[in-house]
Design an enzyme around this catalytic site. Structure first.
Site, PDB file in Angstrom:
ATOM      1  N   HIS A 236     -42.157 -42.747 -26.865  1.00 49.91           N
ATOM      2  CA  HIS A 236     -42.823 -41.555 -27.422  1.00 49.91           C
ATOM      3  C   HIS A 236     -44.175 -41.909 -28.042  1.00 49.91           C
ATOM      4  CE1 HIS A 236     -38.795 -39.620 -27.180  1.00 49.91           C
ATOM      5  NE2 HIS A 236     -38.395 -40.816 -27.550  1.00 49.91           N
TER       6      HIS A 236
ATOM      7  N   SER B 188     -72.785 -44.074 -23.035  1.00 46.10           N
ATOM      8  CA  SER B 188     -72.942 -42.633 -23.208  1.00 46.10           C
ATOM      9  C   SER B 188     -74.415 -42.302 -23.117  1.00 46.10           C
ATOM     10  CB  SER B 188     -72.395 -42.243 -24.579  1.00 46.10           C
ATOM     11  OG  SER B 188     -73.042 -41.069 -25.035  1.00 46.10           O
TER      12      SER B 188
ATOM     13  N   LYS C 284     -71.615 -46.278 -27.751  1.00 45.45           N
ATOM     14  CA  LYS C 284     -70.377 -46.099 -26.992  1.00 45.45           C
ATOM     15  C   LYS C 284     -70.233 -46.989 -25.771  1.00 45.45           C
ATOM     16  CE  LYS C 284     -67.823 -42.758 -26.900  1.00 45.45           C
ATOM     17  NZ  LYS C 284     -67.248 -41.537 -26.340  1.00 45.45           N
TER      18      LYS C 284
ATOM     19  N   GLU D 173     -59.969 -44.466 -17.045  1.00 52.44           N
ATOM     20  CA  GLU D 173     -59.733 -43.015 -17.081  1.00 52.44           C
ATOM     21  C   GLU D 173     -59.571 -42.457 -15.668  1.00 52.44           C
ATOM     22  OE1 GLU D 173     -63.355 -42.749 -19.786  1.00 52.44           O
ATOM     23  OE2 GLU D 173     -62.306 -40.896 -20.274  1.00 52.44           O
TER      24      GLU D 173
END
Ligand code: ARG
Length: 455
Positions: free
Chosen positions: A151, A272, A278, A285
Site C-alpha cells: 500500500h 524543466s 529540476k 515516467e
C-alpha cells in the site's frame, strides 16, 4: 480490362491503402517471393528462365528499397502490389507470373508471421539485456537494506538485491511468453491461396524450409484467417510493458527528493523549461505511461478479430499498425529500462535510514511472541497496542519502558524485545525459501543467473 466501370473514390483509396505503414514488411515480402519463385520453377509451374528473370528483378527491387530509391506510385495500395508492379516494370510480362498459385491473403499472412517471428526473437534478446542489467545491479547491492512496501506504506525491510530480483523473475516469465508466441509461428501460411488452396501441385514444404518454418499450416482456411500469433505477441508485450511500468513508477518515486533512494543518470533525465533546478525522470515516467498503449493495441486487435467470419476480411489489415507500434514501443522501453538500471546510482544511507524505523520490526516482535507460545492473532493485537503507544507518544518501539512492555504481555522480555529491534535481525530473520535473508538472496541470485540467457 477491369471489373470496374469507374475509378476508386479518392477517399476510399485513402481509407483502403495500407502502403504508408505496411511498407516496412518489404524484406519479408521479397524473401517469400524468392522462395515462391524457386518453388514454382522446381515444380515446373514456371520455367527456369522465368524464375531467373523474377529473381533478378527481385534483386533489383531489393536494391532500390535498401537505398531508398524505390519509386512508390500513388496507385500502389499496399507493399505487395507495389513490389509486384515494380518487378513487372523491370522484368516485363514475366513479372506477372510471380503471383501464380498465390493470393494476397496467404501472402500478407506470411509477411506478417515472418515479421512477428523476428519481433518476438528481438524482444527476448532485449529482455535478456535488461535481465543482465538487473542481475548486475542486484549483485552490486546485495546487502543494501530498504523498506519493502505494501500500500506504499513501509511494511518490512528487504535488501535492494531482493527487490531488483523480483523484476528479474517477472522478466524471465515475459521471456517465456515471447518464446511461446514464437512457437505459435512455426507453420507456413503461404500456399493456402485465397482460402481454398491453389490449382497447382505446389511444394509448400520446400517454401517452409527456405523461410525457416518447421511445417506448413495444415488448413488453408485457417492459414489465411489466423492472426492468433499477433495476439500472442501483443499479449506477451502487454504484460511485459505492464511490468516495465511498475519499474518506471518505482524509479520515479525513488528518484524523488522525498525518497532519495536513487539518482538517475543525466542521460536518462531532462530539465524543466522554467525551473532551472529540476531534473525530471521522463524516461521512467514514459515507461509507466507506455504500457496502457500496448494493452490498448492488444485490446484493439481482439476487437478487430472478434466475431469476424472466416476467412480473410479487410478488417485484418488493421492488425499492422497495432503490431508495429507495439514492436517499436516495447523495443524503446526495454532499452530505456536497461540503460536506466545500468546507470542508476543508489543511495545506501537514504534507503537504510528509511528501513531503520523500528516500527518496521513489528512483525518480528509478534513472531517472537509466537515462539513463546502465544497464538499469532493475539500477538498481532499485543504488538499493535505497543505500536499505538509508541506512535501516540512520539517514541520508537525501543524507547518503551519495561513497565509498558510488561503491561502488554508477560511473555515479552525487555532485553529480548530490544535485541530484536537491531536492524540486521529484521532482515536476517527472513530465512524462508525466497525470503530476504542474505543466504536466501544469494541462493536466489544463483538461481536467476542459471535461468538467465547469455546476452
Ligand atoms: N493490404 C492487405 C492487408 O494488409 C493485403 C491483403 C489484401 N487482400 C485482399 N484480399 N484484399 O491485409
Amino acid at each position: 480490362m477491369s471489373r470496374f466501370s469507374e475509378p476508386q473514390d479518392p477517399v476510399f483509396r485513402r481509407l483502403n491503402a495500407s502502403l504508408s505503414f505496411d511498407r516496412r514488411l518489404w524484406p519479408y515480402d521479397i524473401a517469400q517471393s524468392r522462395a515462391h519463385a524457386r518453388m514454382l520453377a522446381a515444380q515446373d509451374i514456371i520455367g527456369d528462365d522465368d524464375r531467373d528473370e523474377l529473381l533478378a528483378a527481385l534483386d533489383a527491387v531489393e536494391a532500390e528499397l535498401v537505398e531508398g530509391a524505390f519509386d512508390f506510385d500513388r496507385d500502389d495500395e499496399d507493399i505487395h502490389m507495389a513490389i509486384e508492379r515494380r518487378v513487372t516494370e523491370i522484368a516485363g510480362p514475366v513479372g506477372g507470373k510471380l503471383h501464380t498459385a498465390r493470393s494476397r491473403n496467404d501472402q500478407v499472412a506470411t509477411d506478417v508471421i515472418l515479421f512477428t517471428r523476428d519481433a518476438a526473437g528481438h524482444a527476448t534478446r532485449a529482455i535478456d539485456a535488461l535481465v543482465a542489467a538487473l542481475l548486475d545491479a542486484a549483485e552490486a547491492h546485495l546487502d543494501w537494506p530498504l523498506p519493502g512496501y505494501t500500500h506504499l506504506q513501509r511494511a518490512q525491510p528487504v535488501y535492494l538485491s531482493h527487490h531488483l530480483l523480483a523484476y528479474v523473475w517477472m522478466l524471465l516469465r515475459d521471456r517465456e511468453r515471447f518464446v511461446f508466441a514464437e512457437a505459435q509461428m512455426a507453420a507456413l501460411p503461404l500456399g493456402a491461396g485465397a482460402l481454398a488452396g491453389v490449382n497447382f501441385d505446389t511444394d509448400r514444404a520446400a517454401v517452409a524450409t527456405e523461410l525457416g518454418f518447421e511445417r506448413v499450416a495444415p488448413n488453408s482456411i485457417d492459414a489465411v484467417s489466423n492472426r492468433d500469433f499477433v495476439l500472442d505477441y501483443l499479449a506477451a508485450a502487454a504484460t511485459c510493458a505492464t511490468h516495465l511500468s511498475r519499474l518506471g513508477a518505482e524509479l520515479v518515486l525513488w528518484s524523488s527528493e522525498e525518497f532519495g533512494f536513487v539518482t538517475l543518470a543525466d542521460a536518462w533525465t531532462s530539465g524543466s523549461s522554467i525551473m532551472p533546478q529540476k531534473k525530471n525522470p521522463d524516461a521512467a515516467e514514459l515507461l509507466r505511461a507506455k504500457a496502457p498503449r500496448i494493452v490498448a493495441h492488444l485490446s484493439a486487435l481482439h476487437g478487430v478479430m472478434h466475431a469476424l467470419p472466416l476467412t480473410y476480411n479487410k478488417d485484418m489489415q488493421e492488425d499492422k499498425e497495432h503490431l508495429f507500434d507495439t514492436v517499436d514501443t516495447l523495443d524503446l522501453c526495454l532499452a530505456a529500462a536497461a540503460g536506466m538500471i545500468r546507470s542508476a546510482r543508489f543511495h545506501r544511507d537514504r534507503m537504510s535510514a528509511a528501513a531503520s524505523d523500528d516500527l518496521i520490526a513489528a512483525t518480528d516482535v509478534a513472531d517472537h511472541l509466537v515462539r513463546a507460545g502465544v497464538p499469532f492473532r493475539e500477538c498481532h493485537g499485543i504488538v499493535a497496542g505497543l505500536v499505538r503507544v509508541a506512535v501516540d507518544s512520539g517514541r520508537h518501539l525501543a524507547d518503551l519502558s519495561d513497565d509498558e512492555l510488561a503491561g502488554a504481555s508477560d511473555r515479552l522480555g525487555p532485553a529480548e524485545f530490544r535485541g530484536l529491534l537491531a536492524q540486521s535481525a529484521w532482515l536476517e530473520s527472513k530465512v524462508s525459501e525466497g525470503g530476504t535473508s542474505l543466504a536466501r538472496v544469494r541462493e536466489q541470485l544463483a538461481a536467476a543467473r542459471a535461468a538467465q540467457q547469455p546476452v
